[in-house]
Design an enzyme around this catalytic site. Structure first.
Site, PDB file in Angstrom:
ATOM      1  N   SER A  11       0.791  -1.211  -0.063  1.00 13.76           N
ATOM      2  CA  SER A  11      -0.030   0.189   0.144  1.00 13.76           C
ATOM      3  C   SER A  11       0.917   1.113  -0.011  1.00 13.76           C
ATOM      4  O   SER A  11       1.958   1.026   0.332  1.00 13.76           O
ATOM      5  CB  SER A  11      -0.814  -0.149   1.220  1.00 13.76           C
ATOM      6  OG  SER A  11      -1.376   1.176   1.464  1.00 13.76           O
ATOM      7  N   TYR A  43      -1.955  -0.841  10.478  1.00 15.97           N
ATOM      8  CA  TYR A  43      -2.150  -1.254   9.106  1.00 15.97           C
ATOM      9  C   TYR A  43      -0.895  -0.792   8.532  1.00 15.97           C
ATOM     10  O   TYR A  43      -0.222  -1.185   7.615  1.00 15.97           O
ATOM     11  CB  TYR A  43      -3.200  -0.513   8.549  1.00 15.97           C
ATOM     12  CG  TYR A  43      -3.635  -0.767   7.053  1.00 15.97           C
ATOM     13  CD1 TYR A  43      -4.113  -1.931   6.622  1.00 15.97           C
ATOM     14  CD2 TYR A  43      -3.125   0.110   5.957  1.00 15.97           C
ATOM     15  CE1 TYR A  43      -4.342  -2.250   5.647  1.00 15.97           C
ATOM     16  CE2 TYR A  43      -3.335  -0.235   4.863  1.00 15.97           C
ATOM     17  CZ  TYR A  43      -4.082  -1.322   4.412  1.00 15.97           C
ATOM     18  OH  TYR A  43      -4.409  -1.354   3.025  1.00 15.97           O
ATOM     19  N   ILE A  55      -8.147   2.979  -3.591  1.00 18.48           N
ATOM     20  CA  ILE A  55      -8.979   2.235  -4.776  1.00 18.48           C
ATOM     21  C   ILE A  55     -10.244   2.101  -4.021  1.00 18.48           C
ATOM     22  O   ILE A  55     -10.453   1.707  -3.098  1.00 18.48           O
ATOM     23  CB  ILE A  55      -8.168   0.771  -4.891  1.00 18.48           C
ATOM     24  CG1 ILE A  55      -6.552   1.198  -5.042  1.00 18.48           C
ATOM     25  CG2 ILE A  55      -8.649   0.398  -6.081  1.00 18.48           C
ATOM     26  CD1 ILE A  55      -6.252   2.067  -6.461  1.00 18.48           C
ATOM     27  N   LYS A  94       1.925  -2.831   6.621  1.00 17.61           N
ATOM     28  CA  LYS A  94       2.199  -2.856   5.061  1.00 17.61           C
ATOM     29  C   LYS A  94       3.788  -2.263   4.824  1.00 17.61           C
ATOM     30  O   LYS A  94       4.268  -2.762   3.789  1.00 17.61           O
ATOM     31  CB  LYS A  94       1.602  -1.520   4.611  1.00 17.61           C
ATOM     32  CG  LYS A  94       0.078  -2.300   4.566  1.00 17.61           C
ATOM     33  CD  LYS A  94      -0.419  -3.197   3.557  1.00 17.61           C
ATOM     34  CE  LYS A  94      -1.985  -3.759   3.302  1.00 17.61           C
ATOM     35  NZ  LYS A  94      -1.910  -4.869   2.457  1.00 17.61           N
TER      36      LYS A  94
HETATM   37  P1  NAP Z   1     -11.597  -5.923  -0.250  1.00 19.14           P
HETATM   38  O1  NAP Z   1     -12.554  -5.425  -1.092  1.00 19.14           O
HETATM   39  O2  NAP Z   1     -12.178  -5.934   1.199  1.00 19.14           O
HETATM   40  O3  NAP Z   1     -11.074  -7.289  -0.396  1.00 19.14           O
HETATM   41  C1  NAP Z   1     -10.439  -8.217   0.514  1.00 19.14           C
HETATM   42  C2  NAP Z   1     -11.167  -9.696   0.437  1.00 19.14           C
HETATM   43  O4  NAP Z   1     -10.048 -10.361   1.301  1.00 19.14           O
HETATM   44  C3  NAP Z   1     -12.436  -9.664   1.233  1.00 19.14           C
HETATM   45  O5  NAP Z   1     -13.140 -10.464   0.443  1.00 19.14           O
HETATM   46  C4  NAP Z   1     -12.032 -10.207   2.528  1.00 19.14           C
HETATM   47  O6  NAP Z   1     -13.259 -10.896   2.952  1.00 19.14           O
HETATM   48  C5  NAP Z   1     -10.941 -11.213   2.206  1.00 19.14           C
HETATM   49  N1  NAP Z   1     -10.418 -11.479   3.470  1.00 19.14           N
HETATM   50  C6  NAP Z   1     -10.135 -10.683   4.710  1.00 19.14           C
HETATM   51  N2  NAP Z   1      -9.378 -11.451   5.616  1.00 19.14           N
HETATM   52  C7  NAP Z   1      -9.316 -12.817   5.019  1.00 19.14           C
HETATM   53  C8  NAP Z   1      -8.635 -13.798   5.444  1.00 19.14           C
HETATM   54  N3  NAP Z   1      -8.259 -14.070   6.785  1.00 19.14           N
HETATM   55  N4  NAP Z   1      -8.395 -14.887   4.620  1.00 19.14           N
HETATM   56  C9  NAP Z   1      -8.837 -14.849   3.511  1.00 19.14           C
HETATM   57  N5  NAP Z   1      -9.447 -13.769   2.810  1.00 19.14           N
HETATM   58  C10 NAP Z   1      -9.705 -12.692   3.696  1.00 19.14           C
HETATM   59  O7  NAP Z   1     -10.362  -5.143  -0.127  1.00 19.14           O
HETATM   60  P2  NAP Z   1      -9.313  -4.697  -1.353  1.00 19.14           P
HETATM   61  O8  NAP Z   1      -9.179  -3.205  -1.267  1.00 19.14           O
HETATM   62  O9  NAP Z   1      -9.433  -5.382  -2.689  1.00 19.14           O
HETATM   63  O10 NAP Z   1      -7.811  -5.144  -0.792  1.00 19.14           O
HETATM   64  C11 NAP Z   1      -6.820  -6.066  -1.273  1.00 19.14           C
HETATM   65  C12 NAP Z   1      -5.477  -5.560  -0.725  1.00 19.14           C
HETATM   66  O11 NAP Z   1      -5.288  -4.099  -1.193  1.00 19.14           O
HETATM   67  C13 NAP Z   1      -5.449  -5.384   0.675  1.00 19.14           C
HETATM   68  O12 NAP Z   1      -4.243  -6.129   1.133  1.00 19.14           O
HETATM   69  C14 NAP Z   1      -5.437  -4.028   1.246  1.00 19.14           C
HETATM   70  O13 NAP Z   1      -4.906  -3.931   2.526  1.00 19.14           O
HETATM   71  C15 NAP Z   1      -4.766  -3.560   0.006  1.00 19.14           C
HETATM   72  N6  NAP Z   1      -4.919  -2.105  -0.314  1.00 19.14           N
HETATM   73  C16 NAP Z   1      -6.186  -1.427  -0.526  1.00 19.14           C
HETATM   74  C17 NAP Z   1      -6.526  -0.118  -0.818  1.00 19.14           C
HETATM   75  C18 NAP Z   1      -7.691   0.288  -0.928  1.00 19.14           C
HETATM   76  O14 NAP Z   1      -7.919   1.721  -1.305  1.00 19.14           O
HETATM   77  N7  NAP Z   1      -8.694  -0.435  -1.222  1.00 19.14           N
HETATM   78  C19 NAP Z   1      -5.353   0.435  -0.770  1.00 19.14           C
HETATM   79  C20 NAP Z   1      -3.973   0.095  -0.545  1.00 19.14           C
HETATM   80  C21 NAP Z   1      -3.699  -1.228  -0.549  1.00 19.14           C
HETATM   81  P3  NAP Z   1     -14.372 -10.145   4.141  1.00 19.14           P
HETATM   82  O15 NAP Z   1     -14.636  -8.960   3.338  1.00 19.14           O
HETATM   83  O16 NAP Z   1     -15.063 -11.304   4.404  1.00 19.14           O
HETATM   84  O17 NAP Z   1     -13.433  -9.606   5.061  1.00 19.14           O
END
Ligand code: NAP
Length: 251
Positions: A142, A155, A188, A159
């Site tokens: 991130s 977090y 995102i 990260k």
């Molecule tokens: P998201 O839409 O919440 O997708 C994450 C998925 O991972 C969800 O389906 C979640 O299930 C699942 N998950 C959570 N805990 C888990 C576990 N213990 N084992 C297996 N699956 C699990 O989030 P996203 O934004 O796509 O995030 C993807 C990555 O990008 C993450 O590492 C996040 O930290 C990183 N990131 C996100 C952003 C942003 O702005 N969105 C920015 C920088 C980095 P539940 O919904 O049931 O928890």
């Protein structure tokens, strides 16, 4: 068909970036082992992929649990016989909690999913890749892997640790044919940020509008970068942490 015949494990495949990766990688010819803790949403994603003629297997898994991770890799290898690419995408947010507002339980949960889960799954997959002397690992860090303010204390710490883990993996296994890189997304629109980004007056919106791109990103933009990092086109890129943030990190 940049990934024809390749097998990829994608965590967090039920939502956001993981789902976008699963959709795109399957369109590019990959067999997708789609893993997530959320079984119902995961099943929907896999059904969508297979009904469009793609190859995908849904495996419910909690990446913070060693037995669950072992079961995931066992089922994936039974189905497709090898693993070429690992996308460590799943992660959870800490509600931007400063240290004094972070309980020990929250700290542990964030580290167990965002860092230990990545470590457990990588260690389970690496032997399969080393045997073939070839493999690609893409970790999702991130902007919080570089600067403060993209998350809370736990977090941002986790990260940053993903950045270090990615570099060390690359250093230790590059010569054995394993290419390891990380992606550092900015804001995102995904399940993780849906609520925050709904509110035009949220303090984070001011920051988002002030970045050079003047907007937040879409999960498909992350998937496109992941595809490049997974493909032969990026063969000389090792141990890189690639920001995709609309310019968040320029200042
Ligand atoms: P998201 O839409 O919440 O997708 C994450 C998925 O991972 C969800 O389906 C979640 O299930 C699942 N998950 C959570 N805990 C888990 C576990 N213990 N084992 C297996 N699956 C699990 O989030 P996203 O934004 O796509 O995030 C993807 C990555 O990008 C993450 O590492 C996040 O930290 C990183 N990131 C996100 C952003 C942003 O702005 N969105 C920015 C920088 C980095 P539940 O919904 O049931 O928890």
């Amino acid at each position: 068909m940049k990934l024809k015949g390749k097998t990829v494990v994608i965590t967090g495949a039920a939502s956001g970036m993981g789902r976008a990766q699963a959709r795109l990688f399957s369109k590019e010819g990959a067999n997708v082992i789609a893993a997530d803790i959320d079984k119902d949403s995961l099943d929907k994603v896999v059904k969508e992929i297979t009904s469009n003629g793609g190859q995908a297997l849904a495996v419910q898994a909690d990446i913070s649990n060693r037995d669950s991770v072992k079961d995931l890799v066992k089922k994936g290898v039974e189905e497709y016989s090898s693993i070429d690419i690992l996308c460590n995408t799943a992660g959870i947010l800490d509600d931007y909690s400063p240290s004094l507002d972070t309980s020990e339980d929250l700290w542990d949960r964030i580290f167990n999913v965002n860092l230990k889960g990545m470590f457990l799954l990588t260690n389970e997959v690496l032997p399969h890749m080393i045997k073939k002397e070839k493999g690609v690992i893409i970790n999702i860090s991130s902007i919080a892997g570089f600067v403060a303010g993209g998350g809370g204390a736990a977090y941002t710490s986790a990260k940053h640790a993903v950045v270090g883990y990615t570099k060390q993996l690359s250093f230790d296994y590059g010569k054995q044919g394993i290419r390891v890189n990380a992606i550092a997304p900015g804001a995102i629109k995904t399940g993780m940020t849906e609520e925050i980004l709904k509110d035009e007056d949220a303090p984070v919106m001011e920051t988002i509008k002030s970045v050079p791109a003047g907007r937040y990103g879409q999960p498909e933009e992350i998937a496109n970068l992941a595809l490049f990092l997974a493909s032969e086109e990026s063969d000389f890129i090792h141990g890189a942490i690639v920001p995709i943030d609309g310019g968040w990190l320029v200042k």
